[in-house]
Each structure stands twice: as C-alpha cells, then as structure tokens.
Write a protein that holds these residues in place. Structure first.
Motif, short mmCIF file in Angstrom:
data_model
loop_
_atom_site.label_atom_id
_atom_site.label_comp_id
_atom_site.label_asym_id
_atom_site.label_seq_id
_atom_site.Cartn_x
_atom_site.Cartn_y
_atom_site.Cartn_z
N ALA A 190 -5.78 20.20 34.75
CA ALA A 190 -6.98 20.05 35.56
C ALA A 190 -7.66 18.76 35.14
O ALA A 190 -7.40 18.21 34.08
CB ALA A 190 -7.92 21.23 35.35
N ALA A 191 -8.59 18.27 36.05
CA ALA A 191 -9.33 17.07 35.70
C ALA A 191 -10.12 17.30 34.40
O ALA A 191 -10.73 18.32 34.21
CB ALA A 191 -10.27 16.71 36.83
N ALA A 192 -9.76 16.57 34.27
CA ALA A 192 -10.43 16.84 33.08
C ALA A 192 -11.78 17.64 32.98
O ALA A 192 -12.29 18.02 33.86
CB ALA A 192 -10.74 15.53 32.37
N ARG A 219 -17.30 17.04 19.20
CA ARG A 219 -16.52 18.13 19.77
C ARG A 219 -17.36 19.41 19.93
O ARG A 219 -18.31 19.65 19.20
CB ARG A 219 -15.29 18.42 18.93
N ASN A 220 -16.93 20.20 20.90
CA ASN A 220 -17.48 21.53 21.10
C ASN A 220 -17.09 22.41 19.92
O ASN A 220 -15.95 22.36 19.45
CB ASN A 220 -16.91 22.10 22.41
N GLY A 221 -18.03 23.22 19.44
CA GLY A 221 -17.75 24.08 18.30
C GLY A 221 -16.61 25.06 18.53
O GLY A 221 -16.05 25.62 17.57
N PHE A 222 -16.22 25.29 19.78
CA PHE A 222 -15.11 26.17 20.09
C PHE A 222 -13.80 25.63 19.52
O PHE A 222 -12.93 26.39 19.07
CB PHE A 222 -14.98 26.33 21.61
N TYR A 223 -13.65 24.31 19.55
CA TYR A 223 -12.39 23.70 19.12
C TYR A 223 -12.41 23.51 17.60
O TYR A 223 -12.64 22.42 17.08
CB TYR A 223 -12.19 22.36 19.82
N ALA A 255 -1.08 12.48 16.18
CA ALA A 255 -2.02 11.58 16.86
C ALA A 255 -1.79 11.58 18.36
O ALA A 255 -2.75 11.55 19.15
CB ALA A 255 -1.88 10.16 16.30
N ALA A 256 -0.53 11.62 18.78
CA ALA A 256 -0.22 11.60 20.21
C ALA A 256 -0.72 12.86 20.90
O ALA A 256 -1.32 12.80 21.99
CB ALA A 256 1.29 11.46 20.40
N PHE A 257 -0.49 14.00 20.28
CA PHE A 257 -0.98 15.25 20.85
C PHE A 257 -2.50 15.24 20.95
O PHE A 257 -3.08 15.54 22.01
CB PHE A 257 -0.52 16.42 19.98
N LEU A 258 -3.15 14.88 19.88
CA LEU A 258 -4.61 14.91 19.86
C LEU A 258 -5.22 13.87 20.79
O LEU A 258 -6.29 14.08 21.35
CB LEU A 258 -5.11 14.74 18.43
N ALA A 259 -4.53 12.74 20.97
CA ALA A 259 -5.03 11.71 21.90
C ALA A 259 -4.98 12.22 23.33
O ALA A 259 -5.94 12.03 24.11
CB ALA A 259 -4.21 10.44 21.76
N ASN A 260 -3.89 12.86 23.72
CA ASN A 260 -3.82 13.41 25.06
C ASN A 260 -4.82 14.54 25.26
O ASN A 260 -5.46 14.65 26.30
CB ASN A 260 -2.39 13.90 25.34
N LEU A 312 -12.64 16.73 23.22
CA LEU A 312 -12.80 18.14 22.84
C LEU A 312 -14.22 18.64 23.10
O LEU A 312 -14.76 19.46 22.37
CB LEU A 312 -12.44 18.37 21.36
N VAL A 313 -14.79 18.18 24.18
CA VAL A 313 -16.11 18.64 24.59
C VAL A 313 -16.00 19.79 25.59
O VAL A 313 -16.71 20.79 25.49
CB VAL A 313 -16.93 17.48 25.20
#
Length: 357
Positions: free
Chosen positions: A4-6, A168-172, A201-206, A214-215
């Motif tokens: 989804a869009a982001a 980041r959102n506290g959920f993450y 890094a690649a996973f977290l960047a995407n 992570l908001v």
C-alpha cells in the motif's frame, strides 16, 4: 499489489548484559589481538572477522573489555591523540576502563577519547588507537554487552535501530523485530559480515520508505480499504470486505497475501488481519515473510538479491518494481536508495553496487 502507499549518554557496560562476542567496526572487520599473542603489549588491530579467540571479547561488568584472559589497555595510560591500544594484564587502572555510548562509540573516560582505527584505514593489521571523538565510521563499533549485539545475534544494535528511526511509532519495537527473526533465521545471517549488514540495511531502508520512517502502522488512505478483497479466491474475505488494507513494516495488503503470510507463519491472518497492527512481532514477521519468500514483480526474493550480490536495486524491483523501476518513478527509487546509503553508513559498511533498478 502487495504494498500500500505508503541515547547519547555514556554508560559503563552493564554486567547484566555481558556476553562474549566480536567487536566489529570499519568495513565490518573485527577488533583483533595480533597473532593471538597473549604477551603484554601485543598490538590490538583491525582484521577480517574469523571467529577465533583473538577476536572474542567479553565484559565482566567492571568496565573492562577482555580477550585471551587480558584487558584492552591504552598504552602507558596515555591520553594524547594517537596513543595506541594493546593487550595487557588486567590491573584495574583507568587505562583499561571503557564506556560505550548509545551512538556506538567506545570511550576511554580517562582520556575522554574514542577507540579509533588509525588513518581510517580498513586494511588488515591497521593498529587501533585513541583519538578525539569525531563521529566518524572509524570510531563506530558494535561491542559485546553494549547494546551493540543481541541474544539473537542481529547485526543491527538497538542503538543503531534508534538512530535509523528517531521518530518511529512506539509500535515498531526493536524487541518485536528481534523476536521475529526466528521465523527466518537466514535473514541478515547469511554470508560475510558485510553482506549480513547490507541485507539488514536493505530491508530496513525499504521498510522505512513504506512506513514514513516506521511512523505509519496502517495505510493512511482509508478510501482504499474496500479494494483489497479478491472475491475470486475460494476462501473469500472472512474478516470483511474492508479488512485487508496495508499494515505493518511492509504494508501487507490483499486477502491472498494475508492468507499466504499467515499460512507460512502459522498464524490465522486471513481470519484476524488486525494482528498485524496489534502485535509488533507479528507485524515484523509479515515483513520478513515477504522479504525472504516473495519475488513480487521481480525475478528473485529481496533476500536472494542481497546475499547473491544482485544489489539493492533488485530489492526495489521485487517490492514495487512495476510502479517504480525502469524510469517509472525515479524519485521513489531515490528515496529508497538514500535510506539504504544512510543505514549502511550507520552500520559501517559499503552499500555495494547496483543500487538502482
């Protein structure tokens, strides 16, 4: 379509978190006792990680870092820039006291200087020294019991994770992420230390791109919610027409993706898709499910793209290539690449080649 869009204060390493392990730094290389020699005054250097005792450091909780039964020591108790470090009998002196910051500096408090790779040189055998703290990659370390390693062995420390996602959102949660790693043990745990860090890094960047750093936990455009039910699937949409909107770090959407991810993870996500927005570990697992098992519009999984050297660009293609790659949306691609470059810098590794799709 699937998508989804982001702590800046210094602290002495805590015995409650003590663990043996490597201290890794520039170019993913290890802090090493030259020749595995236990003689007092043996040089401490940077070297390819090899799993030997010469690179196994522990923290017994007294502020020291130890290998081969001896302590990491500032030569002659010096405090000047360029003073080398060595291995020496543990003696309780200030020259053998180290503190680790949440920014991954290792500091000798007596000198108020950082453990430093001489000349920013990543060659094997480069001597380590103390130097005025600068924030450079040659002063960044992942150290045992410092928040730099975790029981899971994940190559991203909690401090680095917080640096990557300051808003980041506290959920993450970091604990949610590390709890999810057991679902895909090969993730960020395959190949060399450099490859492991590049994949993380690649996973977290995407993920960062998909969630605004992570908001966002759920898709923001609620008008899209009713569109993600494919009634041609035999199992339909038991949670409701509008229940399969984007959620979590990879913004999982569509009933068939919830069904496939749930089946793979042993969780009823088709019947209860809300788990992805209510349980941090489940959310992270859905992201790892896609990363490790799905090729999307690409020709390989993002995991395989990173561990087999295809490059970061192919992870973009596998996640959202039909909308972004081959010149379709270069600004979105650049956003992902910028995040990847930033995160590899935090982890102290090269981003590698083939960054674009």
């Amino acid at each position: 379509m699937l998508l989804a869009a982001a702590l800046s204060a210094l602290f002495t390493v805590s015995p409650a978190r003590a663990a043996d392990g490597r201290i890794t730094g520039l170019a993913g290389k290890c802090v090493d006792v030259a020749g595995a020699n236990t003689a007092n005054g043996t040089a401490v250097q940077l070297y390819d990680c090899n799993g030997t005792g010469a690179q196994t450091w522990s923290n017994p909780g007294d502020g020291t870092l130890r290998a081969l039964g001896k302590c990491l020591d500032v030569t002659s108790g010096g405090t000047a820039d360029g003073t080398t470090v060595q291995l020496y009998d543990c003696n309780g002196s200030a020259a053998q006291k180290w503190a680790v910051s949440s920014a991954n500096d290792i500091v000798n408090p007596q000198a108020d200087k950082c453990l430093d790779v001489t000349g920013n040189n990543s060659a094997n055998g480069t001597r380590l020294q103390i130097w005025t703290c600068s924030g450079g990659a040659n002063q960044k370390w992942t150290a045992p019991a410092s928040g730099g390693t975790t029981p899971s062995g994940f190559v991203v420390s909690e401090a680095q994770f917080n640096q990557m996602f300051p808003n980041r959102n506290g959920f993450y949660t970091y604990s949610g992420l590390t709890a999810a790693l057991s679902a895909y043990p090969g993730f960020a745990n395959t190949g060399s230390d450099t490859v492991k860090k590049q994949e993380a890094a690649a996973f977290l960047a995407n993920v960062s791109h998909e969630t605004g750093g992570l908001v966002y936990v759920v898709e923001q455009n609620t008008a899209n919610y009713p569109t993600y039910c494919d009634w041609s699937q035999s199992y339909g949409c038991p949670a409701g027409q509008s229940a399969y909107y984007g959620r979590g770090p990879i913004q999982l959407s569509w009933n068939f993706n919830y069904k496939a991810a749930g089946d793979a993870l042993g969780i009823d996500l088709l019947g209860n898709p809300w788990l992805v927005q209510n349980d941090s570990a489940v959310a992270w697992k859905t992201g790892l499910w896609y990363w490790n098992t799905q090729s999307g519009p690409g020709t390989m999984t993002p995991h395989n793209a990173m561990v087999n050297g295809a490059g970061f660009g192919q992870t973009i293609r596998s996640i959202n290539g039909s909308l972004e790659c081959d010149g379709r949306n270069p600004a979105q691609v650049q956003s992902r690449v910028d995040a990847y470059n930033r995160f590899t810098s935090i982890l102290g590794v090269s981003p590698g080649s083939n960054l674009y799709c």
